[in-house]
Scaffold this motif. Structure first.
Motif, short mmCIF file in Angstrom:
data_model
loop_
_atom_site.label_atom_id
_atom_site.label_comp_id
_atom_site.label_asym_id
_atom_site.label_seq_id
_atom_site.Cartn_x
_atom_site.Cartn_y
_atom_site.Cartn_z
N ASN A 36 -7.41 -31.64 -5.94
CA ASN A 36 -6.58 -30.49 -5.13
C ASN A 36 -7.49 -29.19 -5.10
O ASN A 36 -8.47 -29.11 -5.78
CB ASN A 36 -5.38 -29.95 -6.21
N VAL A 37 -7.28 -28.43 -4.25
CA VAL A 37 -8.20 -27.21 -3.93
C VAL A 37 -7.36 -26.01 -4.23
O VAL A 37 -6.50 -25.95 -3.69
CB VAL A 37 -8.69 -27.34 -2.55
N ILE A 38 -8.00 -25.14 -4.76
CA ILE A 38 -7.71 -23.92 -5.28
C ILE A 38 -8.09 -22.94 -3.92
O ILE A 38 -9.19 -22.87 -4.01
CB ILE A 38 -7.85 -23.62 -6.65
N ILE A 39 -7.09 -21.93 -3.59
CA ILE A 39 -7.70 -21.03 -2.46
C ILE A 39 -7.20 -19.79 -3.03
O ILE A 39 -6.18 -19.52 -3.55
CB ILE A 39 -7.15 -21.29 -1.15
N GLY A 40 -8.09 -19.00 -2.94
CA GLY A 40 -7.85 -17.46 -3.41
C GLY A 40 -8.29 -16.56 -2.30
O GLY A 40 -9.13 -16.83 -1.54
N VAL A 41 -7.56 -15.08 -2.31
CA VAL A 41 -8.29 -14.25 -1.52
C VAL A 41 -9.03 -13.20 -2.45
O VAL A 41 -8.95 -12.73 -3.51
CB VAL A 41 -7.08 -13.38 -1.05
N VAL A 42 -10.31 -13.05 -1.87
CA VAL A 42 -11.36 -12.14 -2.50
C VAL A 42 -11.27 -10.71 -1.44
O VAL A 42 -11.39 -11.21 -0.37
CB VAL A 42 -12.67 -12.90 -2.41
N TYR A 43 -11.38 -9.83 -1.99
CA TYR A 43 -11.40 -8.48 -1.40
C TYR A 43 -12.37 -7.58 -1.95
O TYR A 43 -12.83 -7.64 -3.31
CB TYR A 43 -9.99 -7.94 -1.34
N ASN A 44 -13.06 -6.65 -1.12
CA ASN A 44 -14.20 -5.69 -1.47
C ASN A 44 -13.19 -4.64 -2.27
O ASN A 44 -12.51 -3.67 -1.61
CB ASN A 44 -14.79 -5.32 -0.39
N SER A 46 -14.18 -1.52 -3.02
CA SER A 46 -14.46 -0.51 -2.40
C SER A 46 -13.92 -0.07 -0.88
O SER A 46 -13.55 0.79 -0.38
CB SER A 46 -16.05 -0.39 -1.89
N ALA A 47 -13.48 -1.28 -0.40
CA ALA A 47 -12.56 -1.22 0.82
C ALA A 47 -10.92 -1.16 0.51
O ALA A 47 -10.19 -0.54 1.44
CB ALA A 47 -12.95 -2.16 1.76
N LEU A 48 -10.46 -1.70 -0.44
CA LEU A 48 -9.27 -1.63 -0.85
C LEU A 48 -8.73 -1.52 -2.36
O LEU A 48 -9.91 -2.10 -3.05
CB LEU A 48 -8.65 -3.01 -0.52
N SER A 49 -7.89 -1.01 -2.72
CA SER A 49 -7.53 -0.66 -4.00
C SER A 49 -6.54 -1.76 -4.44
O SER A 49 -5.89 -2.40 -3.42
CB SER A 49 -6.72 0.50 -4.37
N PRO A 50 -6.37 -2.21 -5.68
CA PRO A 50 -5.65 -3.18 -6.02
C PRO A 50 -4.23 -3.15 -5.46
O PRO A 50 -3.52 -4.07 -5.11
CB PRO A 50 -5.83 -3.24 -7.60
N ALA A 51 -3.73 -1.80 -5.38
CA ALA A 51 -2.37 -1.63 -5.14
C ALA A 51 -2.29 -1.78 -3.49
O ALA A 51 -1.03 -2.15 -3.07
CB ALA A 51 -2.12 -0.21 -5.33
N ASP A 52 -3.21 -1.67 -2.86
CA ASP A 52 -3.36 -2.01 -1.30
C ASP A 52 -3.51 -3.17 -0.81
O ASP A 52 -3.68 -3.64 0.56
CB ASP A 52 -4.17 -1.12 -0.57
N THR A 53 -3.79 -4.09 -1.72
CA THR A 53 -4.21 -5.76 -1.36
C THR A 53 -3.06 -6.41 -0.82
O THR A 53 -1.89 -6.15 -1.04
CB THR A 53 -4.77 -6.24 -2.61
N PRO A 54 -3.26 -7.30 0.05
CA PRO A 54 -2.14 -8.36 0.88
C PRO A 54 -1.37 -8.92 -0.63
O PRO A 54 -2.19 -9.37 -1.37
CB PRO A 54 -2.86 -9.29 1.55
N LYS A 55 -0.11 -9.22 -0.44
CA LYS A 55 0.47 -9.73 -1.34
C LYS A 55 1.21 -11.21 -0.76
O LYS A 55 1.80 -11.86 -1.64
CB LYS A 55 1.71 -8.63 -1.93
N THR A 56 1.27 -11.37 0.29
CA THR A 56 1.89 -12.46 0.78
C THR A 56 0.99 -13.05 1.92
O THR A 56 -0.04 -12.29 2.53
CB THR A 56 3.17 -12.14 1.55
N LEU A 57 1.27 -14.21 2.53
CA LEU A 57 0.44 -14.58 3.51
C LEU A 57 0.74 -13.83 4.71
O LEU A 57 -0.44 -13.67 5.68
CB LEU A 57 0.94 -16.08 3.85
N GLU A 58 1.77 -13.32 4.92
CA GLU A 58 1.94 -12.70 6.24
C GLU A 58 1.10 -11.48 6.12
O GLU A 58 0.83 -10.91 7.31
CB GLU A 58 3.60 -12.53 6.20
N ASP A 59 1.05 -10.77 4.78
CA ASP A 59 0.34 -9.44 4.67
C ASP A 59 -0.88 -9.66 5.30
O ASP A 59 -1.84 -8.85 5.80
CB ASP A 59 0.10 -8.92 3.45
#
Length: 97
Positions: A36-44, A46-59
């Motif tokens: 199985n392959v695990i996929i995650g979203v990585v973000y910077n 400096s560009a996004l705070s944890p509170a502002d990160t996408p929470k769903t695929l639609e995001d």
């Protein structure tokens, strides 16, 4: 593997250990998935705070994230191709596009 199976390149084999796999992890022609392959979203941070990160695929397609998130090119990266293809299963064809 599905293409090669359809071309008759594989023989049917029922592995005795297949009974230990969940039924949804067993292809009727190819047997149990071997990984199985695990996929995650990585973000910077400096560009996004944890509170502002996408929470769903639609995001992920919200215009406010344009230029702030990236993914590998699915024409060059097999795992990304599989992930993109699975979106149709998860979200339906229209939303998955």
């Amino acid at each position: 593997m599905q293409i090669m199976f359809k071309q008759g390149l594989f023989a049917k084999y029922d592995s005795p250990t297949a009974s230990e796999f969940p039924k949804d992890a067993i292809d009727p022609n190819l047997g149990p998935r071997y990984r199985n392959v695990i996929i995650g979203v990585v973000y910077n941070k400096s560009a996004l705070s944890p509170a502002d990160t996408p929470k769903t695929l639609e995001d992920l397609v919200n215009p406010k994230y344009r230029g702030k998130i990236v993914m590998p090119d699915p024409t060059q990266h097999t795992t990304t191709t599989q992930w993109v293809a699975s979106l149709w299963k998860l979200m339906g064809k229209e939303k998955g596009r």
